[in-house]
Write an enzyme that holds these catalytic residues in place. Structure first.
Site, PDB file in Angstrom:
ATOM      1  N   ASN A   7       9.504   8.993  -1.142  1.00  0.00           N
ATOM      2  CA  ASN A   7       9.837   8.744  -2.528  1.00  0.00           C
ATOM      3  C   ASN A   7       8.959   8.707  -3.603  1.00  0.00           C
ATOM      4  OD1 ASN A   7      11.185   8.171  -4.949  1.00  0.00           O
ATOM      5  ND2 ASN A   7      12.086   6.286  -4.326  1.00  0.00           N
ATOM      6  N   TRP A   8       8.547   9.895  -4.104  1.00  0.00           N
ATOM      7  CA  TRP A   8       7.439   9.869  -4.982  1.00  0.00           C
ATOM      8  C   TRP A   8       7.553   9.292  -6.538  1.00  0.00           C
ATOM      9  CZ3 TRP A   8       5.216  15.616  -4.560  1.00  0.00           C
ATOM     10  CH2 TRP A   8       4.334  15.733  -3.222  1.00  0.00           C
ATOM     11  N   LYS A   9       9.001   9.076  -6.972  1.00  0.00           N
ATOM     12  CA  LYS A   9       9.312   8.330  -8.049  1.00  0.00           C
ATOM     13  C   LYS A   9       8.891   9.265  -9.169  1.00  0.00           C
ATOM     14  CE  LYS A   9       9.931   4.167  -5.638  1.00  0.00           C
ATOM     15  NZ  LYS A   9       9.816   2.721  -5.711  1.00  0.00           N
ATOM     16  N   HIS A  94      19.085   4.178  -5.658  1.00  0.00           N
ATOM     17  CA  HIS A  94      17.866   3.471  -5.670  1.00  0.00           C
ATOM     18  C   HIS A  94      17.997   2.205  -6.411  1.00  0.00           C
ATOM     19  CE1 HIS A  94      13.647   2.353  -5.741  1.00  0.00           C
ATOM     20  NE2 HIS A  94      13.583   2.864  -4.552  1.00  0.00           N
ATOM     21  N   GLU A  96      15.816   1.014  -8.464  1.00  0.00           N
ATOM     22  CA  GLU A  96      15.326   1.150  -9.613  1.00  0.00           C
ATOM     23  C   GLU A  96      16.385   1.891 -10.603  1.00  0.00           C
ATOM     24  OE1 GLU A  96      11.864   3.088  -8.580  1.00  0.00           O
ATOM     25  OE2 GLU A  96      11.209   1.499  -7.650  1.00  0.00           O
ATOM     26  N   GLU A 164      16.820  -1.264   1.461  1.00  0.00           N
ATOM     27  CA  GLU A 164      15.623  -1.352   0.695  1.00  0.00           C
ATOM     28  C   GLU A 164      15.842  -2.738   0.111  1.00  0.00           C
ATOM     29  OE1 GLU A 164      13.114   2.204  -0.224  1.00  0.00           O
ATOM     30  OE2 GLU A 164      14.475   2.229  -1.734  1.00  0.00           O
ATOM     31  N   GLY A 170       7.391  -2.250  -3.712  1.00  0.00           N
ATOM     32  CA  GLY A 170       6.223  -2.404  -4.326  1.00  0.00           C
ATOM     33  C   GLY A 170       5.522  -3.428  -4.535  1.00  0.00           C
ATOM     34  N   SER A 206       7.672  -1.411   0.808  1.00  0.00           N
ATOM     35  CA  SER A 206       6.009  -1.427   1.257  1.00  0.00           C
ATOM     36  C   SER A 206       5.804  -1.187   2.621  1.00  0.00           C
ATOM     37  CB  SER A 206       5.905  -3.051   1.131  1.00  0.00           C
ATOM     38  OG  SER A 206       5.894  -3.595  -0.209  1.00  0.00           O
ATOM     39  N   GLY A 227       7.781   4.703  -0.598  1.00  0.00           N
ATOM     40  CA  GLY A 227       7.246   4.704  -2.120  1.00  0.00           C
ATOM     41  C   GLY A 227       5.632   5.172  -2.080  1.00  0.00           C
ATOM     42  N   GLY A 228       5.023   3.969  -2.503  1.00  0.00           N
ATOM     43  CA  GLY A 228       3.541   4.150  -2.838  1.00  0.00           C
ATOM     44  C   GLY A 228       2.663   5.063  -1.619  1.00  0.00           C
TER      45      GLY A 228
HETATM   46  P1  13P Z   1       7.192   1.175  -1.798  1.00  0.00           P
HETATM   47  O1  13P Z   1       7.054   1.755  -0.506  1.00  0.00           O
HETATM   48  O2  13P Z   1       6.235   1.348  -2.916  1.00  0.00           O
HETATM   49  O3  13P Z   1       7.524  -0.386  -1.623  1.00  0.00           O
HETATM   50  O4  13P Z   1       8.663   1.780  -2.548  1.00  0.00           O
HETATM   51  C1  13P Z   1       9.510   1.648  -1.549  1.00  0.00           C
HETATM   52  C2  13P Z   1      10.795   2.360  -2.416  1.00  0.00           C
HETATM   53  O5  13P Z   1      11.260   2.269  -3.329  1.00  0.00           O
HETATM   54  C3  13P Z   1      11.441   3.919  -1.675  1.00  0.00           C
HETATM   55  O6  13P Z   1      12.284   4.130  -2.396  1.00  0.00           O
END
Ligand code: 13P
Length: 244
Positions: A7-9, A94, A96, A164, A170, A206, A227-228
């Site tokens: 997930n590149w956000k 998600h 967010e 999640e 994050g 994470s 994510g990251g």
């Molecule tokens: P991180 O891997 O950066 O914690 O993010 C997880 C995420 O929100 C994937 O959708």
């Protein structure tokens, strides 16, 4: 086989995405893992082109969709628009988007249905906040999110659930093996009851190239939503290369 979904956000321009795949191509190996990159709308097509251009096995995904066919929804994007960019998957619900953009379970439910009806993979996200976990509400929260988010969904063929925990996103704080195992078992029990078949459940929060082997070995974990670590070609390739 594991499902490795990035997930590149809101990260990466077209140039960044191309540079990412140049590096990734040299590192990724042929495995039976299913790799998905959910990119910003502006680079979904760039991701989709990687199969032909660089012989990279990756499904292009998006991070949101509007359930309506078309119409007066300024700033939104439809399933047909995504499909015309060779998009094969969409992240829906998600945390967010639930918290920052006030998406409700009902709206998320419409998005899941529209995505599945269009033949794309719906990566349906659920998870509890720290406060909810501390108040022993985790299972209740997950059950509500599942019951409402998947209400009336009858076809699970293209459905993935991503667990999640909000407090793990994050933060560098990964859920424990026990927490992951018990939540995934709970989620699987609920969705199996609804669909009569197993539905893949991904862990997100994470996850990275260092902890993924441990996470993937947990019973009930079919992959990860990352994510990251998905932003860094070497880290994402290491995860895509995972073999039990
Ligand atoms: P991180 O891997 O950066 O914690 O993010 C997880 C995420 O929100 C994937 O959708």
């Amino acid at each position: 086989m594991k499902i490795i979904a990035g997930n590149w956000k809101m990260n990466k321009t077209k140039e960044d995405a191309k540079a990412f795949f140049e590096e990734y191509k040299a590192l990724v190996k042929q495995t039976d893992n299913k790799v998905i990159v959910c990119a910003p709308f502006t680079v979904v097509k760039t991701v989709a082109k990687q199969k032909k251009k660089n012989d990279i096995n990756v499904i292009a995904g998006a991070q949101n969709v509007h359930p309506a066919k078309n119409g007066a929804f300024t700033g939104e994007i439809s399933v047909d628009m995504l499909k015309s960019m060779d998009c094969g998957a969409v992240i829906i619900g998600h945390s967010e988007r639930r918290t920052m953009f006030l998406e409700t379970d009902e709206f998320i439910n419409e998005k899941v249905k529209a995505t599945i009806d269009a033949g794309m993979i719906a990566i349906f996200c659920i998870g509890e906040t720290l406060e909810e976990r501390e108040h022993n509400q985790t299972f209740e929260v997950l059950m509500t999110q599942i019951n409402k988010g998947l209400n009336g969904v009858t076809n699970s063929e293209n459905l993935y659930v991503a667990y999640e925990p909000v407090w793990a996103i994050g933060t560098g704080k990964v859920a424990t093996t026990e927490q992951i195992q018990e939540t995934h078992a709970f989620i699987k029990e609920l969705v199996t009851k609804q669909f009569g078949v197993d539905v893949p459940v991904l862990y997100g929060g994470s996850a990275n190239e260092q902890n993924c082997s441990e996470i993937f070995a947990i019973q009930g974990v079919d992959g990860a939503l990352i994510g990251g670590a998905s932003l860094v070609a070497s880290k994402f390739a290491a995860m895509a290369n995972y073999q039990a």
